[in-house]
Motif scaffolding. Structure first.
Motif, PDB file in Angstrom:
ATOM      1  N   GLN A 143       2.859 -17.817 144.675  1.00 23.91           N
ATOM      2  CA  GLN A 143       2.641 -16.552 145.383  1.00 23.91           C
ATOM      3  C   GLN A 143       2.673 -16.784 146.904  1.00 23.91           C
ATOM      4  OE1 GLN A 143      -1.137 -14.781 144.345  1.00 23.91           O
ATOM      5  NE2 GLN A 143      -0.765 -12.949 145.567  1.00 23.91           N
ATOM      6  N   ILE A 144       2.044 -17.838 147.370  1.00 20.07           N
ATOM      7  CA  ILE A 144       2.037 -18.160 148.802  1.00 20.07           C
ATOM      8  C   ILE A 144       3.458 -18.426 149.285  1.00 20.07           C
ATOM      9  CG2 ILE A 144       1.308 -19.858 150.530  1.00 20.07           C
ATOM     10  CD1 ILE A 144      -1.260 -20.238 148.751  1.00 20.07           C
ATOM     11  N   LEU A 145       4.210 -19.245 148.538  1.00 20.33           N
ATOM     12  CA  LEU A 145       5.564 -19.596 148.947  1.00 20.33           C
ATOM     13  C   LEU A 145       6.501 -18.386 148.965  1.00 20.33           C
ATOM     14  CD1 LEU A 145       5.865 -23.003 147.118  1.00 20.33           C
ATOM     15  CD2 LEU A 145       5.814 -22.647 149.600  1.00 20.33           C
ATOM     16  N   ALA A 146       6.240 -17.408 148.116  1.00 20.50           N
ATOM     17  CA  ALA A 146       7.087 -16.208 148.049  1.00 20.50           C
ATOM     18  C   ALA A 146       6.651 -15.103 149.008  1.00 20.50           C
ATOM     19  CB  ALA A 146       7.089 -15.672 146.618  1.00 20.50           C
ATOM     20  N   SER A 147       5.490 -15.250 149.636  1.00 17.38           N
ATOM     21  CA  SER A 147       4.890 -14.150 150.400  1.00 17.38           C
ATOM     22  C   SER A 147       5.433 -13.956 151.814  1.00 17.38           C
ATOM     23  CB  SER A 147       3.381 -14.370 150.517  1.00 17.38           C
ATOM     24  OG  SER A 147       3.108 -15.447 151.404  1.00 17.38           O
TER      25      SER A 147
END
Length: 192
Positions: A129-133
Motif C-alpha cells: 500500500q505504501i509503495l503504491a500510494s
C-alpha cells in the motif's frame, strides 16, 4: 522506560516512552542512520516521515540529525508523548494524528519513508500500500522494520534489500534508476 537520542543536536538526551510503544533498539537506529547518511547528498537532509511515530525513537532521532520530520501516530497517549518529547528536546517536527494507512494519499511526498507498524499488522499488505500510494518521492527510500522471521516480497519497479539486526530486519525499497535524494523544501515543520 526511557531511551536516548544517539546523534545530532539532542544527542544523549532522553525520550519518555509511552506504554503503547515498542521502540527500535539502539543497534537498529544507529545502523539506519548510518545507512541514510551514506545515501543522502552531502550537506542536505531530506524530508522524512515516520508512519508509526510510537515513541519517537526514529522520527525524533531524524529531527535531531537535521531531517525535516513528519510523525504519524494514531494512539492519543503516544501523540501526547511525541509532542512532549519534541518540545523537551527543542526539535521541530510535524505530528499528524491518525492511521497511516488511511492517510497515505494525503500526506504528501517524502524522501525517506520509515514504516515500523505493530508487528501484529499485515506488514506485507501495508508495505505494498505504501509503495503504491505515491508517498515516496522520486529518488526516495522506503525503510520497513519488521520481525526477522518475515520476508517482504519484491515489488515491481523497485529494488529491494534486506538487512538483519538480531530479531529485527530492515527491508529497503527504492527505484533503481531514480535520482539522488533531494530536500528542496521551504517548510520548517511544526509541532501540532
Amino acid at each position: 522506560m526511557s531511551l536516548r537520542i544517539l546523534g545530532g543536536t539532542a544527542k544523549g538526551r532522553s525520550l519518555q516512552v509511552p506504554d503503547s510503544a515498542r521502540p527500535s533498539g539502539a543497534r537498529v537506529r544507529k545502523s539506519l542512520f548510518d545507512l541514510l547518511a551514506a545515501r543522502a547528498p552531502a550537506g542536505r537532509y531530506p524530508e522524512f516521515i515516520d508512519l508509526h511515530g510510537g515513541s519517537g525513537a526514529i522520527g525524533l532521532e531524524a529531527a535531531s540529525r537535521g531531517y525535516r520530520v513528519t510523525l504519524v501516530e494514531k494512539d492519543a497517549r503516544a501523540v501526547r508523548a511525541l509532542e512532549t518529547n519534541a518540545r523537551a528536546l527543542d526539535l521541530r517536527v510535524r505530528i499528524v494524528k491518525g492511521d497511516a494507512g488511511a492517510l497515505l494519499k494525503r500526506l504528501g511526498q517524502f524522501d525517506v519513508v520509515f514504516s515500523d507498524p505493530p508487528y501484529e499488522a499485515d506488514i506485507p499488505k501495508l508495505t505494498a500500500q505504501i509503495l503504491a500510494s505515491g508517498v515516496l518521492a522520486p529518488g526516495g527510500l522506503l525503510v520497513c522494520q519488521h520481525p526477522d522471521r518475515l520476508h517482504l516480497p519484491e515489488h515491481a519497479g523497485f529494488t529491494r534489500e534486506e538487512r538483519e539486526y538480531g530479531s529485527n530486519t530492515l527491508t529497503l525499497y527504492w527505484h533503481p534508476d531514480a535520482p539522488e535524494l533531494d530536500a528542496d523544501s521551504d517548510d520548517d515543520g511544526e509541532i501540532g
